[in-house]
Enzyme design. Structure first.
Site, PDB file in Angstrom:
ATOM      1  N   HIS A  63       0.816  -1.216   0.000  1.00 33.08           N
ATOM      2  CA  HIS A  63       0.000   0.000   0.000  1.00 33.08           C
ATOM      3  C   HIS A  63       0.850   1.265   0.000  1.00 33.08           C
ATOM      4  CE1 HIS A  63      -2.925  -2.698   2.475  1.00 33.08           C
ATOM      5  NE2 HIS A  63      -3.084  -2.911   1.179  1.00 33.08           N
ATOM      6  N   LYS A  73       5.809   6.313   7.165  1.00 30.56           N
ATOM      7  CA  LYS A  73       5.263   5.411   8.178  1.00 30.56           C
ATOM      8  C   LYS A  73       6.371   4.965   9.123  1.00 30.56           C
ATOM      9  CE  LYS A  73       1.806   3.480   5.042  1.00 30.56           C
ATOM     10  NZ  LYS A  73       1.315   2.254   4.380  1.00 30.56           N
ATOM     11  N   TYR A 133       1.364   1.608  13.735  1.00 30.12           N
ATOM     12  CA  TYR A 133       2.229   2.464  12.936  1.00 30.12           C
ATOM     13  C   TYR A 133       1.710   3.896  12.904  1.00 30.12           C
ATOM     14  CZ  TYR A 133      -1.013   1.236   9.101  1.00 30.12           C
ATOM     15  OH  TYR A 133      -2.119   1.019   8.327  1.00 30.12           O
ATOM     16  N   ASP A 171      -6.407  -6.208  -1.902  1.00 23.81           N
ATOM     17  CA  ASP A 171      -5.031  -6.591  -2.215  1.00 23.81           C
ATOM     18  C   ASP A 171      -4.971  -7.662  -3.294  1.00 23.81           C
ATOM     19  OD1 ASP A 171      -4.170  -4.723  -0.397  1.00 23.81           O
ATOM     20  OD2 ASP A 171      -3.810  -6.168   1.203  1.00 23.81           O
TER      21      ASP A 171
END
Length: 184
Positions: A63, A73, A133, A171
């Protein structure tokens, strides 16, 4: 003292915060903006995300968000372990299409910093894996993109057979890198 180690792709770092334990448990300062800034990493995180994957073999990714809503991130694992994978999707980068993988785990107490311009995903290596995250921009459905985890032009060496990997519909239907909107 926090340990910050550069990895093979520009802007990607493994971060190891100190962990102090005794018979009561442990204490760890898992994020310190000043310590990162001293190492040349000056980011403003605006959102924390937390995921639980109940099974071993859950893959979330690859992603990313496009500009102007691209995200850096900072990923850590609080329970279990993951194989964290990043792919350089910056067309102008000398490492375009290159990828790296790092095991991030509650046992190792390490983190990975993923900069803008890289696709990110992780595969759970244990049941009941929890990942937290931080991101530098808010989620934006209009800018949210993904690429196939098994794109042969990238060639990520996942530790499980594709048939053993659990994917979301999003996905599973992700485009190959050559057909995706990516960074210049």
């Amino acid at each position: 003292m926090i340990e910050i180690n550069p990895l093979a792709l520009a802007g990607v770092f493994e971060i190891k915060p100190p962990k102090f334990g005794d018979d009561r448990g442990f204490f760890s300062e898992t994020f310190n903006a000043q310590a990162l800034a001293k190492a040349g990493i000056d980011l403003e995180f605006v959102q924390d995300n937390h995921s639980l994957s109940a099974a071993k073999g859950v893959l979330r990714g690859l992603h990313y968000q496009l500009p102007p809503r691209a995200q850096d991130k900072l990923v850590r694992v609080v329970s279990g372990s993951i194989l964290d994978v990043v792919v350089d999707i910056r067309r102008s980068s000398p490492t375009f299409r290159k990828w790296l993988a790092l095991e991030v785990s509650a046992t190792k107490w390490n983190q990975i910093l993923v900069p803008k311009g890289l696709a990110h995903g992780f595969l759970t290596l244990e049941e009941n894996t929890e990942v937290i995250y931080k991101v530098t921009d808010y989620y934006s459905p209009e800018h949210d993109r993904s690429i196939r985890f098994d794109d042969p032009s990238i060639g990520v060496d996942w530790p499980f057979e594709a048939s053993a990997i659990q994917l979301s519909d999003k996905d599973r239907k992700a485009p190959l890198l050559d057909g995706a909107d990516i960074f210049p």
